[in-house]
Design an enzyme around this catalytic site. Structure first.
Site, short mmCIF file in Angstrom:
data_model
loop_
_atom_site.label_atom_id
_atom_site.label_comp_id
_atom_site.label_asym_id
_atom_site.label_seq_id
_atom_site.Cartn_x
_atom_site.Cartn_y
_atom_site.Cartn_z
N GLN A 28 0.83 -1.21 0.00
CA GLN A 28 0.00 0.00 0.00
C GLN A 28 0.86 1.26 0.00
OE1 GLN A 28 -3.28 0.45 -0.33
NE2 GLN A 28 -3.89 -1.69 -0.25
N SER A 51 16.24 0.39 6.19
CA SER A 51 15.15 -0.32 5.51
C SER A 51 15.53 -0.60 4.06
CB SER A 51 13.88 0.54 5.55
OG SER A 51 12.97 0.12 4.55
N SER A 53 13.63 -0.75 1.69
CA SER A 53 12.74 0.00 0.79
C SER A 53 13.30 1.39 0.45
CB SER A 53 11.36 0.18 1.42
OG SER A 53 10.76 -1.06 1.68
N HIS A 108 -6.58 0.98 7.88
CA HIS A 108 -7.34 -0.08 8.55
C HIS A 108 -7.53 0.38 9.99
CE1 HIS A 108 -8.82 -3.88 9.88
NE2 HIS A 108 -7.71 -4.35 10.38
N GLY A 134 -2.12 -3.06 -3.06
CA GLY A 134 -1.39 -1.88 -3.49
C GLY A 134 -1.05 -1.84 -4.97
N ASP A 191 -13.91 -6.15 8.23
CA ASP A 191 -12.68 -6.57 7.56
C ASP A 191 -12.14 -7.86 8.20
OD1 ASP A 191 -10.50 -5.58 5.59
OD2 ASP A 191 -9.36 -6.06 7.39
N GLU A 227 -9.47 -29.40 -9.55
CA GLU A 227 -10.90 -29.25 -9.26
C GLU A 227 -11.19 -28.41 -8.02
OE1 GLU A 227 -13.01 -29.90 -11.39
OE2 GLU A 227 -11.90 -31.25 -12.72
N GLU A 231 -9.40 -23.99 -10.08
CA GLU A 231 -10.58 -23.38 -10.72
C GLU A 231 -11.28 -22.34 -9.86
OE1 GLU A 231 -13.30 -25.77 -12.93
OE2 GLU A 231 -11.78 -27.25 -13.47
#
Length: 330
Positions: A28, A51, A53, A108, A134, A191, A227, A231
């Site tokens: 996100q 981090s 990121s 949230h 996200g 949620d 199955e 599917e």
């Protein structure tokens, strides 16, 4: 019918002179940050030192600061961290850097609703929750569309909290698809219930049980996998596009007759009673307490369950089969 709000109902100018800090740069986080940036909002990203990121966010042209500095510099702070780490990050890095009139935002309601994060009285507290992962929030925005969002106000300190929440939703592209007003309590409880009873808990158990029943009866595991697991996506896509009616319209008469006559034998009054019990555990805070304590203890049960589930026969069969699907090859 609940009212949906669109682009013309929200005023993005309310974020004009504001700095928005996105705390976290996961699924996100990256979507919110990039969409807001493309909408002309002044965005910074808050991440902990070291981090992985940080290079990703910087490569995308975003300014990255540590969480404390980002919180200090921002007018609106959107916390997009896992539920279980929000409390400590809030207490240590964010709370000391809030000032009156700031906006604290969540995607949230868990931590606010269950009292893990208690915002000061002079800060707006809002929620904008996209109803999609996200990567979809980002991709649809780039295509000129959006993902529907829920929005809510927990605390209106400035008298502008609701308009600010709608402006934020517009900034990430939500009002292009439509946004729906809710409350922190309603969003949190529905949620958690949806995840536990239907989407994750219910569906995972249904798939595993169907697979086990066929394999124990002597059928090939590969067929049982096709199955009972493979599917599922075909059916779910049809339901999402046009409801249960479109799905039933698209399947064979044999399947449709089996649906009406056998489905209610699986989901019985006993199942529904258990669903009500699960909902009651969410409403009473029992589930939240259990989850918080599990994390405080270092996740022993969580880790064990994760390992056990990864060793299920259906996972082994699936791994081998998916390796053979030409269309799944990256």
């Amino acid at each position: 019918m609940a009212r949906m709000y669109y682009d013309e109902d929200a005023n993005l100018d309310l974020l004009n002179d504001k700095t928005v800090a996105i705390i976290g740069y996961g699924s996100q986080g990256h979507a919110h940050a990039l969409n807001l940036k493309n909408s002309g909002v002044n965005v910074i990203v808050g991440l902990y030192e070291g981090s992985k990121s940080i290079p990703q966010a910087e490569d995308a042209g975003l300014t990255v600061k540590n969480v404390a500095d980002a919180s200090k510099a921002a007018d609106l702070i959107m916390i997009l961290l896992p539920d279980e780490v929000q409390r400590s990050v809030y207490e240590n890095e964010i709370k000391p850097n809030l000032s009156a009139g700031n906006i604290l935002a969540f995607a949230h309601g868990f931590n606010i609703h269950f009292g893990q994060v208690v915002p000061p009285a002079d800060v707006d507290t809002i929620m904008v929750a996209p109803k999609g992962p996200g990567h979809l929030v980002r991709r649809t925005y780039e295509q000129g569309e959006g993902v529907p969002c829920l929005f809510a106000v927990y605390q209106d300190a400035t008298g502008q909290a609701r308009d600010r929440a709608m402006a934020y939703a517009k900034g990430i592209g939500g009002t292009r698809a439509g946004i729906l007003e809710t409350s922190f309590r309603e969003e949190t409880e529905t949620d958690l219930f949806g995840e536990q009873a239907v989407l994750c808990g219910g569906l995972s158990e249904l798939i595993k049980s169907g697979f086990q029943t066929l394999v124990e009866a002597g059928y090939q595991p590969e067929l049982a996998y096709f199955e009972c697991l493979h599917e599922v996506k075909l059916i779910v896509d049809l339901i999402v596009e046009g409801g249960l009616a479109q799905m039933r319209d698209s399947i064979s008469n044999t399947a449709e007759y089996g649906d009406y006559t056998r489905g209610p034998r699986l989901i019985t009054s006993e199942t529904r009673a258990e669903m009500r019990k699960i909902l009651q555990e969410i409403q009473s805070g029992q589930f939240a307490r259990e989850f918080v304590l599990e994390n405080q203890a270092g996740k022993p049960g969580f880790t064990a369950m994760r390992r056990q589930e990864a060793e299920q026969p259906i996972e082994e069969v699936g791994k081998d089969l998916r390796a053979m699907f030409s269309w799944l090859k990256k």
